[in-house]
Design a protein around this motif. Structure first.
Motif, PDB file in Angstrom:
ATOM      1  N   ARG A   1       0.856  -1.156   0.039  1.00  0.00           N
ATOM      2  CA  ARG A   1       0.030  -0.072  -0.004  1.00  0.00           C
ATOM      3  C   ARG A   1       0.793   1.319  -0.112  1.00  0.00           C
ATOM      4  NH1 ARG A   1      -5.081  -0.910   4.195  1.00  0.00           N
ATOM      5  NH2 ARG A   1      -6.162  -2.885   3.122  1.00  0.00           N
TER       6      ARG A   1
ATOM      7  N   ARG B   1      -3.838  -5.941  -4.305  1.00  0.00           N
ATOM      8  CA  ARG B   1      -5.161  -6.584  -4.450  1.00  0.00           C
ATOM      9  C   ARG B   1      -5.196  -7.617  -3.111  1.00  0.00           C
ATOM     10  NH1 ARG B   1      -2.706  -6.612  -9.591  1.00  0.00           N
ATOM     11  NH2 ARG B   1      -1.441  -8.282  -9.022  1.00  0.00           N
TER      12      ARG B   1
ATOM     13  N   PRO C   1     -10.879  -6.069   0.358  1.00  0.00           N
ATOM     14  CA  PRO C   1     -11.780  -4.932   0.120  1.00  0.00           C
ATOM     15  C   PRO C   1     -11.121  -3.517   0.544  1.00  0.00           C
ATOM     16  CG  PRO C   1     -12.950  -6.674   1.294  1.00  0.00           C
ATOM     17  CD  PRO C   1     -11.340  -7.069   1.212  1.00  0.00           C
ATOM     18  N   GLY C   2     -10.327  -3.566   1.509  1.00  0.00           N
ATOM     19  CA  GLY C   2      -9.500  -2.561   1.683  1.00  0.00           C
ATOM     20  C   GLY C   2      -8.475  -1.861   0.716  1.00  0.00           C
ATOM     21  N   ASP C   3      -8.009  -2.717  -0.113  1.00  0.00           N
ATOM     22  CA  ASP C   3      -7.094  -2.367  -0.812  1.00  0.00           C
ATOM     23  C   ASP C   3      -7.824  -1.910  -2.113  1.00  0.00           C
ATOM     24  OD1 ASP C   3      -4.796  -2.889   0.212  1.00  0.00           O
ATOM     25  OD2 ASP C   3      -4.370  -5.054  -0.404  1.00  0.00           O
ATOM     26  N   ARG C   4      -9.095  -2.461  -2.640  1.00  0.00           N
ATOM     27  CA  ARG C   4      -9.950  -1.927  -3.722  1.00  0.00           C
ATOM     28  C   ARG C   4     -10.274  -0.646  -3.094  1.00  0.00           C
ATOM     29  NH1 ARG C   4     -11.504  -7.553  -3.499  1.00  0.00           N
ATOM     30  NH2 ARG C   4     -13.338  -6.933  -2.257  1.00  0.00           N
ATOM     31  N   THR C   5     -10.739  -0.453  -1.817  1.00  0.00           N
ATOM     32  CA  THR C   5     -11.304   0.958  -1.506  1.00  0.00           C
ATOM     33  C   THR C   5     -10.202   1.983  -1.775  1.00  0.00           C
ATOM     34  OG1 THR C   5     -12.694   0.071  -0.155  1.00  0.00           O
ATOM     35  CG2 THR C   5     -12.210   2.424   0.289  1.00  0.00           C
ATOM     36  N   LEU C   6      -8.898   1.624  -1.346  1.00  0.00           N
ATOM     37  CA  LEU C   6      -7.850   2.334  -1.683  1.00  0.00           C
ATOM     38  C   LEU C   6      -7.566   2.876  -3.061  1.00  0.00           C
ATOM     39  CD1 LEU C   6      -5.183   4.001  -0.352  1.00  0.00           C
ATOM     40  CD2 LEU C   6      -3.960   1.932  -0.617  1.00  0.00           C
TER      41      LEU C   6
ATOM     42  N   ARG D   1      -9.609   2.728  -5.687  1.00  0.00           N
ATOM     43  CA  ARG D   1     -10.726   3.345  -5.970  1.00  0.00           C
ATOM     44  C   ARG D   1     -10.506   4.953  -5.624  1.00  0.00           C
ATOM     45  NH1 ARG D   1     -15.893  -0.389  -5.390  1.00  0.00           N
ATOM     46  NH2 ARG D   1     -15.365  -2.049  -7.137  1.00  0.00           N
ATOM     47  N   ALA D   2     -10.153   5.036  -4.290  1.00  0.00           N
ATOM     48  CA  ALA D   2     -10.217   6.548  -3.879  1.00  0.00           C
ATOM     49  C   ALA D   2      -8.894   7.207  -4.457  1.00  0.00           C
ATOM     50  CB  ALA D   2      -9.771   6.420  -2.160  1.00  0.00           C
TER      51      ALA D   2
ATOM     52  N   THR E   1      -9.683  10.137  -7.151  1.00  0.00           N
ATOM     53  CA  THR E   1      -9.228  11.537  -7.091  1.00  0.00           C
ATOM     54  C   THR E   1      -8.529  12.046  -8.092  1.00  0.00           C
ATOM     55  OG1 THR E   1      -9.363  10.935  -4.570  1.00  0.00           O
ATOM     56  CG2 THR E   1      -8.162  13.207  -5.390  1.00  0.00           C
TER      57      THR E   1
ATOM     58  N   VAL F   1     -16.777   2.459 -10.576  1.00  0.00           N
ATOM     59  CA  VAL F   1     -17.809   2.117  -9.950  1.00  0.00           C
ATOM     60  C   VAL F   1     -18.480   1.087 -10.210  1.00  0.00           C
ATOM     61  CG1 VAL F   1     -20.123   3.377  -9.220  1.00  0.00           C
ATOM     62  CG2 VAL F   1     -18.081   4.908  -9.657  1.00  0.00           C
TER      63      VAL F   1
END
Length: 567
Positions: free
Chosen positions: A307, A378, A381-386, A388-389, A393, A444
């Protein structure tokens, strides 16, 4: 009873199977892997809807590659594209042959005088040949296939409407690309990019396929004499009709009402157009019946990064983008006074200084997004959220950069007028903005549809670019600038296509005559046949015929050019 076999391999006779070393007869029931891999597993290529299932090379085990590794009688590796090819098509049907012949005849008669509506007329029987071949092969049209086919034909309307060659060229190239997507049914990035190569692959295969079909029918007891008689009749009519037309002007005039051209000098060119039309239709038909499955090519994901290693450079880049965008919102969108207060540059100099850098920044941002997705973490879920964010942006900030680049070009056009280069790069910048919006949507709702959506957006952009008539848009904008400032680039206006004639017709004399004279010189004195005349050319000829350019004013075009340039 049928024996399971790989596509492209010949059947093994029963006697030969029984004598195979080390075993009895081969089972007639296809074998099924003990642990089948799910269809949506990572690394498994997505198959087209109408694809014939083929065993993956990975399931067959590795094969040695050096030549010395193959003892006498041992099998050797298959060709490079063996796993990408579908079953060879069945014998060509009569409808496909007839459509290919019609394509060749229309190409010979219509394409020798220029490109306009004749290109669309020639494309229709070629599309029918592909449809007949796909139907015979059992390939049913899907919604995306119909969308690609209709879009490709719609793009061929641009040469019929516009006299300018550059938007017509883009439309023709895009039509070929959409046609390849319709024939192959690709949905992955590699499939969309490599699809047109399948048409080249189908040229030689299509010629052999069509020749075998012609030979088979010519040797038949019923259709053979009819085909031979028709071929001999066509040759005699073409040869002697051209000779008689060259010998007598009255006969040439009578023949000209029936045929587009009857001159002997154009004979080799017409024959070449016939051959190209037939070969092109056969290549499209063969590709539709047996396409190359480019979607089976896959590129594995890159090694996932941690990350911190992945996110830190992108977060810093986001901060840089944010600072730049704040400055843009405060200075660039603040107007002329804000530019003068902040910099030592004029309004137009400030606009010119940064557009190309911002265009390059947009392109590089897309490259950064592609590489970031390849090496993204990968783990869950936490990595996917990071991911996407951070990337979401970056995409949102990039849209502000796109808007800034377009605004800069608009400022520059206000100062110096609109040109083909300027309108083209603005169109490219806007399309890059559309791609970024599609990437945000893919983050999305998923990226399964993204390759085809990007291809569709490019086709829609090219179609809109041609329908808007860029040369007419350039002339209208520059005429408006002349009315506001009294400045006009006459040399540039004289070099525009006939699409600019309606706007140039609104200029005052002698500027109008000077601008239209250049357009009239580009058109020439003779009007072409209806099928090779665009709507833009027809309108320009009507304007010039109704009010011919005249030098009634003693001021020459050279003096007029200097006057409007330095006001």
């Amino acid at each position: 009873m049928p024996v399971a076999r790989r596509p492209g391999h010949a059947r093994v006779p029963s006697a030969a199977r029984a004598d195979r070393p080390g075993g009895g007869p081969v089972s007639d029931t296809p074998s099924t892997p003990s642990n089948p891999e799910p269809a949506d597993a990572v690394g498994v290529p997505e198959q087209p809807e109408d694809a014939v299932p083929v065993p993956r090379r990975a399931e067959e085990g590795p094969r040695p590659h050096p030549d010395w590794a193959y003892p006498a009688g041992a099998s050797k590796p298959e060709p490079l594209l063996a796993d990408l090819r579908a079953e060879p098509p069945a014998a060509i049907r009569t409808g496909t042959l007839g459509a290919a012949l019609a394509t060749g005849l229309l190409s010979m008669m219509l394409l020798g005088d220029g490109l306009a509506i004749n290109l669309l007329i020639v494309a229709v029987p070629a599309a029918l040949a592909a449809y007949f071949a796909a139907e015979q092969a059992g390939r049913r049209p899907r919604p995306w296939t119909l969308a690609w086919a209709i879009g490709g034909l719609a793009l061929l309307v641009v040469p019929a409407l516009r006299d300018a060659g550059w938007p017509s060229f883009l439309a023709i190239v895009s039509a070929v690309a959409l046609g390849s997507l319709a024939l192959h049914g690709c949905r992955t990035w590699l499939g969309v990019l490599l699809g047109p190569l399948g048409l080249l692959d189908g040229v030689l295969s299509g010629i052999r396929w069509g020749w075998r079909g012609v030979r088979g029918r010519a040797s038949g007891t019923r259709s053979g004499p009819v085909l031979r008689a028709a071929a001999v009749t066509a040759v005699l009519l073409l040869v002697f009709g051209a000779l008689f037309a060259g010998a007598d002007a009255a006969f040439a005039g009578l023949l000209g009402d029936l045929m587009p051209d009857a001159s002997v000098a154009d004979g080799p060119w017409r024959v070449l157009l016939f051959v190209v039309g037939v070969i092109g239709a056969l290549a499209a038909a063969h590709t539709a019946a047996s396409p190359v499955r480019w979607d089976r090519l896959t590129v594995g994901p890159g090694r996932a990064r941690g990350r911190v290693e992945w996110a830190l450079p992108l977060i810093v880049l986001n901060v840089l983008f944010a600072v730049f965008n704040v400055v843009q919102l405060a200075v660039l969108f603040g107007g002329y006074d804000a530019v003068l207060d902040t910099t030592d540059l004029s309004y137009s100099e400030y606009a010119r200084q940064g557009f190309w850098q911002l265009l390059l920044a947009t392109l590089l941002t897309l490259a950064v997004i592609v590489l970031a997705l390849r090496w993204a973490p990968r783990g869950g879920p936490g990595d996917r959220t990071l991911v996407r964010a951070v990337l979401g942006t970056l995409c949102a900030l990039t849209l502000v950069v796109v808007a800034s680049a377009v605004r800069r070009m608009d400022m520059y056009v206000d100062a110096y007028g609109l040109t083909r280069l300027r309108v083209s790069v603005v169109a490219v910048e806007l399309w890059l903005g559309v791609i970024i919006v599609l990437i945000i949507a893919a983050g999305v709702w998923g990226a399964r549809w993204l390759p085809r959506a990007v291809a569709a957006s490019a086709a829609v952009g090219v179609l809109a670019f041609g329908l808007l008539s860029p040369d007419a848009l350039i002339a209208e904008r520059n005429v408006q600038r002349y009315q506001d400032t009294g400045k006009f680039d006459l040399d540039y206006a004289r070099g525009l296509s006939a699409d600019a004639a309606p706007a140039a017709d609104g200029l005052p004399e002698p500027l109008r005559s000077c601008a239209l004279e250049g357009i009239a010189d580009g058109l020439g004195a003779e009007r072409g046949p209806w099928y090779a005349t665009s709507l833009g050319e027809s309108r320009a000829r009507d304007i010039i015929a109704e009010r011919p350019p005249t030098a009634a004013n003693p001021m020459s075009c050279g003096q007029t050019r200097q006057e409007v340039a330095y006001r």
